[in-house]
Design an enzyme around this catalytic site. Structure first.
Site, PDB file in Angstrom:
ATOM      1  N   SER A 155       0.834  -1.198   0.000  1.00 50.27           N
ATOM      2  CA  SER A 155       0.000   0.000   0.000  1.00 50.27           C
ATOM      3  C   SER A 155       0.870   1.250   0.000  1.00 50.27           C
ATOM      4  O   SER A 155       1.644   1.468  -0.931  1.00 50.27           O
ATOM      5  CB  SER A 155      -0.966  -0.047   1.183  1.00 50.27           C
ATOM      6  OG  SER A 155      -2.009   0.864   1.020  1.00 50.27           O
ATOM      7  N   GLU A 247      -9.649  -4.995  -5.996  1.00 53.74           N
ATOM      8  CA  GLU A 247      -9.321  -3.802  -5.221  1.00 53.74           C
ATOM      9  C   GLU A 247      -9.118  -2.596  -6.129  1.00 53.74           C
ATOM     10  O   GLU A 247      -8.714  -2.705  -7.287  1.00 53.74           O
ATOM     11  CB  GLU A 247      -8.086  -4.037  -4.360  1.00 53.74           C
ATOM     12  CG  GLU A 247      -6.772  -4.181  -5.108  1.00 53.74           C
ATOM     13  CD  GLU A 247      -5.580  -4.113  -4.164  1.00 53.74           C
ATOM     14  OE1 GLU A 247      -5.523  -3.144  -3.374  1.00 53.74           O
ATOM     15  OE2 GLU A 247      -4.733  -5.018  -4.208  1.00 53.74           O
ATOM     16  N   HIS A 277      -7.339  -6.051  -0.278  1.00 56.16           N
ATOM     17  CA  HIS A 277      -6.174  -5.181  -0.384  1.00 56.16           C
ATOM     18  C   HIS A 277      -5.038  -5.663   0.517  1.00 56.16           C
ATOM     19  O   HIS A 277      -5.247  -5.985   1.691  1.00 56.16           O
ATOM     20  CB  HIS A 277      -6.604  -3.759   0.012  1.00 56.16           C
ATOM     21  CG  HIS A 277      -5.471  -2.806   0.189  1.00 56.16           C
ATOM     22  ND1 HIS A 277      -4.736  -2.330  -0.862  1.00 56.16           N
ATOM     23  CD2 HIS A 277      -4.959  -2.218   1.311  1.00 56.16           C
ATOM     24  CE1 HIS A 277      -3.821  -1.489  -0.411  1.00 56.16           C
ATOM     25  NE2 HIS A 277      -3.925  -1.413   0.902  1.00 56.16           N
TER      26      HIS A 277
END
Length: 317
Positions: A155, A247, A277
């Site tokens: 991320s 996602e 995710h």
């Protein structure tokens, strides 16, 4: 590009939990102000999780940043991984990501430097990048050749892994590879909000990403150069990108893959169906997260010319 089909019962449970509880929380929980400090509860709670006894942990402290050097007790190979945790530049830390860091150390046989960089409100993204560069330089100054270092993250940490590799390339420091797990690579949220996955994502409220981007960059109008997808990618080290099929950050993963290929950089994209995710962060909790760790470890070992996967006895099946 490789597409992984099939969804295990465990992944279905995780996905349902995320859709029912995590996404609503992220949709409405404040990202700034006094209540935002409640996000720290996740990191504090994760500290009670027992450490894996097969690794040893050495605390590391830099100027503004801290880290844990996680090394297999039965010996470490030549090289290292630097891992940057996710959390939208707002939350999470060393404890929330110990599972993936320990598993990567055990699977690859390499030391993993897990970095706690400064986040909002302690610093903007540029501060986070500077901390991650400093942590990587700490390894190099300690005797690890940059050609033996792979930077990785999920991320926001995926954003940082690419930024560190870009800066290293521009400085003439040749890193061995880059790994981005559901990486957040484009701060411009306009295209992403119109993506079909903006509705399908079980974890991330896509509409909030633009506002969070302005908060963590400190810019009311985002500059394209702040996003790794818009930077000069020529001469970058080989890259591995992993994401979930549904996602919203699949947009970022596919866009970066296209731009790396256009720049002549070797890149491998893996897309997993039925996952949430940053699912590799769960370590061996699901068969798919365990399989993704095998893909990551194989990539790392290939870049360093090491023998493949060590035996890890507690992989979920």
């Amino acid at each position: 590009m490789q597409i992984h089909h099939g969804t295990s019962a465990r992944s279905l449970v995780v996905r349902t939990f995320a859709r029912t509880f995590i996404k609503p929380t992220f949709t409405y929980f404040p990202s700034s102000g006094p209540l935002a400090h409640g996000l720290n509860a996740l990191e504090l709670g994760a500290r009670v999780i027992p450490r894996d006894r097969r690794v040893r942990v050495e605390p590391v402290f830099g100027e503004g940043w801290a880290a844990e050097l996680v090394t297999p007790r039965d010996g470490a190979g030549d090289g290292a991984i630097v891992y940057f945790h996710g959390g939208a530049f707002l939350f999470c830390g060393l404890a929330t990501h110990r599972r993936i860091v320990e598993r990567l150390a055990l699977r690859t046989g390499l030391p993993v430097l897990s970095v706690a960089y400064r986040q909002s409100p302690k610093g903007l993204v540029e501060t986070s990048i500077a901390d991650c560069i400093a942590a990587t330089d700490w390894l190099i100054e300690g005797g690890v050749s940059p050609e033996r270092i792979v930077v990785a993250g999920d991320s926001a940490g995926g954003h940082l892994s690419f930024q560190v590799a870009i800066e290293a390339t521009q400085r003439g420091v040749p890193l061995a590879g880059v790994v981005g797990l559901s990486p957040w690579l484009d701060f411009d949220n306009s295209v992403r909000r119109a993506h079909p996955n903006a509705r399908r994502d079980h974890y991330i409220p896509a509409a909030r990403l633009g506002r969070i981007a302005r908060q963590v960059t400190g810019r009311a109008i985002l500059e394209p150069g702040l996003s790794p997808v818009n930077r000069d990618l020529r001469n970058m080290p080989p890259s591995l990108i992993v994401c979930a099929a549904d996602e919203v950050l699949r947009h970022d993963a596919e866009l970066m893959t296209e731009r790396l290929e256009a720049a002549g950089v070797p890149v491998d994209l893996h897309i997993w169906h039925g996952q949430i995710h940053a699912f590799p962060v769960m370590g061996d909790l699901t068969p798919e997260s365990a399989a993704s760790l095998d893909v990551i470890s194989t990539f790392v070992q290939d870049q360093l010319g090491l023998s493949h996967l060590r035996a890890v006895t507690d992989i979920a099946v």
